[in-house]
Design a protein around this motif. Structure first.
Motif, short mmCIF file in Angstrom:
data_model
loop_
_atom_site.label_atom_id
_atom_site.label_comp_id
_atom_site.label_asym_id
_atom_site.label_seq_id
_atom_site.Cartn_x
_atom_site.Cartn_y
_atom_site.Cartn_z
N PRO A 282 0.80 -1.24 0.00
CA PRO A 282 0.00 0.00 0.00
C PRO A 282 0.83 1.28 0.00
N ASN A 283 2.03 1.25 0.59
CA ASN A 283 2.87 2.45 0.60
C ASN A 283 3.67 2.64 -0.67
N GLY A 284 3.49 1.73 -1.63
CA GLY A 284 4.15 1.87 -2.93
C GLY A 284 5.45 1.11 -3.07
N ILE B 16 4.01 2.07 -16.24
CA ILE B 16 2.57 1.81 -16.19
C ILE B 16 2.02 2.35 -14.89
N ASP B 17 0.93 3.12 -14.97
CA ASP B 17 0.28 3.68 -13.79
C ASP B 17 -0.93 2.83 -13.43
N VAL B 18 -1.09 2.59 -12.14
CA VAL B 18 -2.19 1.78 -11.63
C VAL B 18 -2.99 2.59 -10.63
N ALA B 19 -4.32 2.52 -10.74
CA ALA B 19 -5.22 3.20 -9.81
C ALA B 19 -6.04 2.17 -9.05
N CYS B 20 -6.13 2.33 -7.73
CA CYS B 20 -6.94 1.46 -6.88
C CYS B 20 -8.03 2.29 -6.21
N TYR B 21 -9.24 1.74 -6.08
CA TYR B 21 -10.37 2.50 -5.59
C TYR B 21 -11.37 1.58 -4.92
N ASP C 87 -5.61 3.23 -0.64
CA ASP C 87 -4.28 2.62 -0.58
C ASP C 87 -4.40 1.16 -0.16
N VAL C 88 -4.40 0.26 -1.12
CA VAL C 88 -4.46 -1.17 -0.82
C VAL C 88 -3.27 -1.93 -1.39
#
Length: 257
Positions: free
Chosen positions: A177-179, A235-240, A248-249
């Protein structure tokens, strides 16, 4: 950087799919009748290793053939619509009205299950996702169901040929979650990751390119999703969450490079 004749077309396809997301959830952005988000509508005279799109054809409809896939079951299917030298396929996998919440994993028949799922579903939901999956021996794929029972549709949208241009390579990463990168497995070398905003992550691959990717959130909670947001040299990833609020998962990704 090696030549990838099919890479610009794949990037265009993924970016088009990302634009279509526009605030929608995965269930809305990937409808049952969705066309491929990986690869172009047409590619003239594809050479060896290039992506070859096909008119979408349904290769599995459990409602009309072998029946629902039960919890813990692995169903093996053949893909006869591709040539003998095909190495991977671009498919849409639809989970249909599961009796329990769970996930499907699609992978080459005869090989070990991947860590990441192909599509996650809630009870009674109809949801599709796109994936590029390496073919097993005899042009076969395996489909594993984690829970309950459900019907599954698989639609073929294209394939890759064996050849000198391009190479399908499996890879797997897990981003916290923190990247930070927890796991990075690829024959091309380790990928790197960074968190760019709430629920937003950027992954950079060795050599600055990738072929295709399937992402899933690192949680089993219903309503949480992750998707490809944009593609450049990374590549960009979005989580929701279920309300499309960034969350932030972290996520897992299976990719080709």
């Amino acid at each position: 950087m090696r030549s990838r004749a099919w890479f610009p077309a794949i990037v265009a396809g993924v970016i088009g799919a990302a634009a279509a997301l526009g605030g929608l959830g995965i269930a809305d952005a990937l409808p049952l009748s969705s066309t491929s988000a990986v690869g172009p509508a047409a590619v003239p005279s594809p050479g060896p290793g290039a992506f070859q799109p096909v008119t979408p054809v349904r290769v599995l409809t459990t409602q009309q053939s072998s029946g629902k896939i039960k919890a813990g079951e692995t169903r093996v299917i053949s893909i006869p619509q591709v040539p003998f030298n095909a190495t991977a396929v671009s498919i849409s996998v639809t989970a249909i009205k599961g009796s329990a919440s769970g996930y499907l994993k699609v992978f080459p028949a005869g090989e070990a299950q991947p860590v990441s799922s192909t599509v996650s579903y809630s009870v009674g939901q109809i949801i599709a996702n796109h994936a590029t999956i390496k073919l097993g021996i005899g042009n076969k794929l395996a489909i594993f169901n984690s829970a309950g029972s459900l019907d599954v549709n698989v639609d073929l949208q294209g394939f890759y040929r064996q050849g000198s241009v391009g190479r399908f390579t499996d890879g797997y990463i897990k981003v916290l979650p923190n990247g930070s990168m927890e796991i990075s497995q690829s024959t091309e070398g380790p990928a790197t990751s960074v968190k760019t905003n709430v629920g937003r992550y950027r992954v950079t691959f060795p050599g600055g390119y990738f072929g295709s990717a399937v992402v899933s959130p690192n949680t089993t909670l219903p309503g949480i999703g992750c998707a490809v947001a944009s593609v450049t040299t990374s590549i960009d990833v979005a989580c929701y969450d279920s309300t499309n609020k960034p969350i932030d998962v972290g996520f897992s990704m299976v990719f080709s490079v």
